[in-house]
Design an enzyme around this catalytic site. Structure first.
Site, short mmCIF file in Angstrom:
data_model
loop_
_atom_site.label_atom_id
_atom_site.label_comp_id
_atom_site.label_asym_id
_atom_site.label_seq_id
_atom_site.Cartn_x
_atom_site.Cartn_y
_atom_site.Cartn_z
N SER A 142 42.97 47.41 45.59
CA SER A 142 42.81 47.25 43.88
C SER A 142 42.42 47.40 42.96
CB SER A 142 41.72 45.58 44.12
OG SER A 142 41.51 45.38 42.62
N TYR A 155 32.73 43.58 45.04
CA TYR A 155 34.42 43.64 45.82
C TYR A 155 35.03 45.05 45.09
CZ TYR A 155 39.60 42.04 45.34
OH TYR A 155 41.08 42.34 45.49
#
Length: 280
Positions: A142, A155
């Protein structure tokens, strides 16, 4: 030393792809696109019963958090096809919340899925890829993994950790003909927000107001995200490269620009840009 010759011969046949988290979102888009390009695609899901009419490609049961489930799924694909050419580590979960207030069991869960899960998968496929003289592994990380984002810190940590492991594994396996890359998407229109764990906005908390504002902003970004088929196209391009790069970001211009700014700006100035963006 292992040679690429045998693997390049196999490339003339239909390549076999295994995609974790293939039942929806980015994973389904990747599988659908690669199927259209004449790949033999297997996608995975934790619960096959939820997808009785799934027909985009073959779907098998797998829970990346369980090594025995991983081994069973990889063994099934190899038994059916005789090889496994490409692994796409796509399965993942989202998590939001203040660092201080996020329950520790949820921290462990997101690391089990986003970090330990891909490691289980890579350990399971590497022996087969060495045996056949090569293979491709693409880890879906990501853009958030390049920076510590407020209220998405855990995250970011899982994706950043996977990115660094990928860098190390590329060097460890370079003599086996195995090509490994990270693909870091920005915000895309998927159902990740629906499945994301949100630490509750606690009334009276020191973070109550600012966390709620950030949460609303994050959900807006996902809802307005790009077409996940863009990620699928990038995956295909990486597969076709003889010598792929380590990192590939994919997303809107400003999301990709943020990575350049992270590298060239002083730390405090970059932090200021983030705090202004999240209205902190």
């Amino acid at each position: 030393m292992y040679l690429l010759g045998h693997f390049q011969t196999l490339q003339m046949d239909k390549k076999v792809v295994l995609i974790t988290g293939g039942s929806s979102g980015i994973g389904k888009s990747i599988g659908t696109y690669l199927t259209s390009k004449d790949f033999t695609v297997y996608g995975t899901t934790r619960n096959l019963d939820k997808y009785p009419n799934f027909d985009a490609f073959q779907l098998i049961a797998l829970d990346v958090k369980l090594p025995e489930s991983v081994e069973a799924a990889v063994t099934k694909v190899i038994a059916a096809e005789g090889r496994l050419d490409i692994l796409i580590n796509n399965a993942g979960v989202g998590i939001t919340g203040p660092i201080e207030e996020t329950p520790h069991e949820e921290i462990l869960n997101v690391f089990d899925t986003n970090f330990h899960g891909p490691i289980h998968m890579m350990k399971a496929v590497l022996p087969q890829m060495r045996k056949q003289g090569g293979g491709v592994i693409i880890n879906i990380t990501s853009i958030a993994g390049y920076m510590g984002l407020p209220f998405r810190g855990y995250y970011s940590a899982t994706k950043g950790a996977l990115s660094l492991v990928t860098e190390a594994l590329r060097m460890e396996t370079k003599n086996f003909g195995i090509r490994i890359s990270n693909l870091a998407p920005g915000d895309f229109a998927t159902n990740i927000a629906a499945g994301r764990y949100h630490a509750p906005v606690t009334k009276g908390s020191a973070y109550e107001e600012v966390y709620q504002k950030s949460l609303d902003l994050m959900n807006e970004h996902v809802d307005a995200g790009g077409d996940p088929m863009q990620v699928a196209h990038k995956v295909h391009a990486i597969i076709e490269k003889r010598n792929p790069n380590i990192h590939y970001p994919v997303g809107e211009f400003m999301q990709r620009l943020s990575l350049l700014l992270k590298r060239i700006l002083p730390g405090k100035l970059y932090e200021k840009l983030l705090t202004n963006h999240y209205k902190l």
